[in-house]
Every structure is written in C-alpha cells, then in structure tokens.
Design a protein around this motif. Structure first.
Motif, short mmCIF file in Angstrom:
data_model
loop_
_atom_site.label_atom_id
_atom_site.label_comp_id
_atom_site.label_asym_id
_atom_site.label_seq_id
_atom_site.Cartn_x
_atom_site.Cartn_y
_atom_site.Cartn_z
N ASN A 112 0.82 -1.21 0.00
CA ASN A 112 0.00 0.00 0.00
C ASN A 112 0.85 1.26 0.00
OD1 ASN A 112 -2.44 -1.35 -0.08
ND2 ASN A 112 -2.69 -1.38 2.15
N GLU A 113 1.94 1.25 0.81
CA GLU A 113 2.83 2.41 0.84
C GLU A 113 3.51 2.61 -0.51
OE1 GLU A 113 4.23 2.35 5.54
OE2 GLU A 113 5.33 1.21 4.03
N LYS A 129 8.52 15.18 1.68
CA LYS A 129 7.19 15.43 2.26
C LYS A 129 6.23 14.32 1.88
CE LYS A 129 7.58 20.49 2.48
NZ LYS A 129 7.11 21.77 1.91
N LEU A 130 6.34 13.83 0.64
CA LEU A 130 5.46 12.75 0.20
C LEU A 130 5.72 11.46 0.98
CD1 LEU A 130 5.52 13.13 -3.70
CD2 LEU A 130 3.71 13.81 -2.14
N CYS A 131 6.92 11.33 1.50
CA CYS A 131 7.27 10.12 2.26
C CYS A 131 6.57 10.06 3.61
CB CYS A 131 8.79 10.07 2.47
SG CYS A 131 9.73 9.74 0.97
N GLY A 132 6.18 11.21 4.14
CA GLY A 132 5.48 11.24 5.42
C GLY A 132 6.32 10.67 6.54
N GLU A 133 5.68 9.94 7.43
CA GLU A 133 6.38 9.39 8.60
C GLU A 133 6.76 7.92 8.43
OE1 GLU A 133 3.95 10.05 12.00
OE2 GLU A 133 4.15 12.24 11.93
N THR A 134 6.41 7.34 7.28
CA THR A 134 6.66 5.91 7.11
C THR A 134 7.80 5.60 6.14
OG1 THR A 134 5.00 5.76 5.34
CG2 THR A 134 4.27 5.33 7.60
N LEU A 135 8.16 6.57 5.28
CA LEU A 135 9.22 6.34 4.31
C LEU A 135 10.34 7.37 4.51
CD1 LEU A 135 7.11 5.73 1.06
CD2 LEU A 135 7.99 4.03 2.67
N ASN A 136 11.48 7.09 3.90
CA ASN A 136 12.65 7.95 4.07
C ASN A 136 13.38 8.08 2.74
OD1 ASN A 136 14.63 9.43 5.63
ND2 ASN A 136 15.97 7.67 5.35
N THR A 137 13.98 9.25 2.49
CA THR A 137 14.79 9.44 1.28
C THR A 137 16.27 9.39 1.63
OG1 THR A 137 14.84 11.85 1.51
CG2 THR A 137 13.04 10.91 0.23
N ILE A 138 17.04 8.78 0.73
CA ILE A 138 18.49 8.70 0.88
C ILE A 138 19.12 9.11 -0.44
CG2 ILE A 138 20.46 7.20 1.39
CD1 ILE A 138 18.50 5.31 2.82
N GLU A 165 16.93 7.51 -3.26
CA GLU A 165 16.46 6.19 -2.85
C GLU A 165 15.41 6.31 -1.76
OE1 GLU A 165 19.64 3.47 -2.21
OE2 GLU A 165 20.85 4.31 -3.83
N ILE A 166 14.33 5.55 -1.91
CA ILE A 166 13.23 5.57 -0.96
C ILE A 166 13.19 4.23 -0.23
CG2 ILE A 166 10.77 6.02 -0.66
CD1 ILE A 166 12.35 8.29 -2.08
N THR A 167 13.25 4.29 1.08
CA THR A 167 13.19 3.07 1.89
C THR A 167 12.20 3.28 3.03
OG1 THR A 167 15.00 3.84 3.32
CG2 THR A 167 15.60 2.48 1.41
N ALA A 168 11.94 2.21 3.76
CA ALA A 168 11.12 2.34 4.96
C ALA A 168 11.84 3.21 5.99
CB ALA A 168 10.82 0.96 5.55
N GLN A 169 11.07 3.92 6.78
CA GLN A 169 11.64 4.77 7.83
C GLN A 169 12.51 3.92 8.76
OE1 GLN A 169 12.77 7.97 8.86
NE2 GLN A 169 10.72 8.46 8.12
N GLY A 170 13.68 4.44 9.10
CA GLY A 170 14.58 3.72 10.00
C GLY A 170 15.63 2.90 9.29
N VAL A 171 15.50 2.73 7.98
CA VAL A 171 16.50 1.97 7.23
C VAL A 171 17.68 2.88 6.91
CG1 VAL A 171 17.01 0.85 5.02
CG2 VAL A 171 14.90 0.31 6.24
#
Length: 273
Positions: free
Chosen positions: A92-93, A172-181, A189-195
């Motif tokens: 879904n994410e 901003k589109l990543c919100g609180e669940t995704l992260n940019t690197i 690169e887009i990963t799950a938050q905390g990765v």
C-alpha cells in the motif's frame, strides 16, 4: 585499532575503483583480515543480487561474510543465505508513493525477486542496474496500479539539478513511514523509515556477536554518513564528499589508490603487536 573485529565496506566509490574492480592490494588485505578472524560486511545501496563479483573476489562465502543490501533494508549471511533482518515498504505504501510521484519527471527502478521494473527501460542507469545486478528488465509504466509486492527500496533517477530542486517535495510525500536517501547525485532512494547503514550495522553486529565500537566502516557518499558516524572507527575515502570527510575519524586514499588496504594493513599490524 587492536580491537577491530569487523570491517564494514560501502561498495561503489569505496571498495571498487572507478573501473568497478577491487584492486589487488585491497583484495589481499581483506582476505588476510578474514583469515585472521576479522569479519567483512558489504553495506551498500545495491540490491540483493548486486554483490556477486565482490563476494567471490573477497572469498566471503568461505568466511561467513555478510551483506547489507538496499542501504541496510536487508541483512544477509553470505554463506548460509539466511536473512538476519529485512524491512521493506508495504504494498500500500509503495502504491501510494508511486502514484504521488506521477506528476514528477522521474525514472523509477524497483526490483523484486530477480526482476527490475521501470517506466523508462532505455535509461542509462536502468540499463546499468539491470545488467550489473543480473536483474530481468521489465517495462512497467503503470506500476503504481499493478504493484503487488513489498519492495525493500524504490530507486528514483534524474538529472542531479532536478533532484536538488524537488528533493524536499519528495521527502514530504514520504510522510512518517518512508525515508529518502541520496546515494549519488543522480539517485534518490526511498526506503522504509529507519532503514540506514548504521541500522544495518546493528543487525550485523547482533548476528556476529561483535560490538559496534569494534567495527571500522568505510564510505564515500551521503548514504554512508550514519555508518561512518556510529562505527567505532569511521573512515572516509579520499574521494568522499566533504560531509563524509568532516565526520570521519580517518580520511584515507581514494578508491583508485588502495585507501582501504592502507587502513586494513594498519589494523593487522596493530593486532600483531
């Protein structure tokens, strides 16, 4: 340096030179380190399938080496192929994010189970990712509608200036669940938050029973920052970005001039005393 028990290495721009090869001195230094009981882990933004050459060249299967793929989203024991850790992006994410970026001018690269899905198959970086990491290339312009798997990473590529101009919008589109690197100027690169690579080190250390302060970590790009900062000894390559050099404990030679070998030899010499 006497207590170093694990060497963590970024791959591109760090372990391999600009021709994509491991220099002879670096190769031998790392094999010798393993023969003396020091573990080696490759921690990279590459996908799971992207380490074949390095695994063989460094004899990682013989020494229970580890890989941290997708910037740490997957940690794997090379010898047993056992997953020590995995954190992906939910279906879904992934669907929501890929839908949200439709109006941006991005090429996306998403791999799963040996297949690389993209909306721009003739892109030079797509071709590189497919060939270098042995992934079957599939044209999927509507992946935001059809995705039915949980990817560990969504890779976006474009002109570096374009990425610079909209990186904040993507975050901003990543919100609180995704992260940019930002792993290179042309990759976001887009990963799950905390990765991140430091988190990967935590799981590598847990799997090997090694304390993080007994790790030396090498890197050159912004996605190496947490790993360089949090390892016992953080080493920036001579070709590293200024930000990485600023936080490193040591700045060594560049990836074309055996920067890794120089430090590893110091470690081996110190442990023989």
């Amino acid at each position: 340096m006497k207590n170093i028990a694990l060497i963590a290495l970024d791959c591109d721009g760090t372990l391999v030179n600009d021709r994509g090869r491991i220099t002879e001195q670096t190769q031998q230094a790392l094999i010798t380190a393993q023969e003396r009981g020091i573990k080696v882990a490759l921690v990279s933004g590459r996908p799971r399938t992207g380490f074949h050459y390095e695994i063989d060249a460094l004899q990682l299967k013989q020494h229970h080496g580890l890989i941290g793929a997708y910037n740490g989203g997957l940690v794997l024991d090379v010898t047993t192929e056992e997953e020590q850790y995995k954190k992906g992006i939910s279906v879904n994410e992934a669907r929501t994010f890929l839908t949200a970026i439709q109006h941006f001018n991005f090429t996306y690269i998403v791999d799963y189970d040996g297949i690389l899905y993209t909306n721009t198959p003739d892109n030079q970086y797509v071709k590189h990712e497919s060939t270098a990491h042995r992934l079957e290339l599939v044209y999927a312009p509507q992946l935001h509608e059809t995705i039915d798997f949980s990817p560990v990473k969504i890779l976006l590529t474009q002109d570096p200036d374009y990425i610079d101009s909209i990186a904040t919008d993507i975050q901003k589109l990543c919100g609180e669940t995704l992260n940019t690197i930002r792993s290179t100027p042309f990759y976001l690169e887009i990963t799950a938050q905390g990765v991140n690579k430091s988190n990967a080190l935590d799981h590598i250390c847990k799997a090997t029973g090694i304390h993080k302060q007994d790790v030396v970590a090498f890197g050159d790009q912004l996605n190496d920052m947490e790993m360089i900062r949090d390892a016992g000894i953080g080493v920036a390559m001579g070709n590293a970005t200024p930000e990485i050099k600023a936080i490193a404990d040591i700045v060594t030679h560049d990836n074309n001039h055996d920067g890794i070998a120089a430090v590893v030899k110091q470690i081996l010499d110190a442990q023989q005393r």
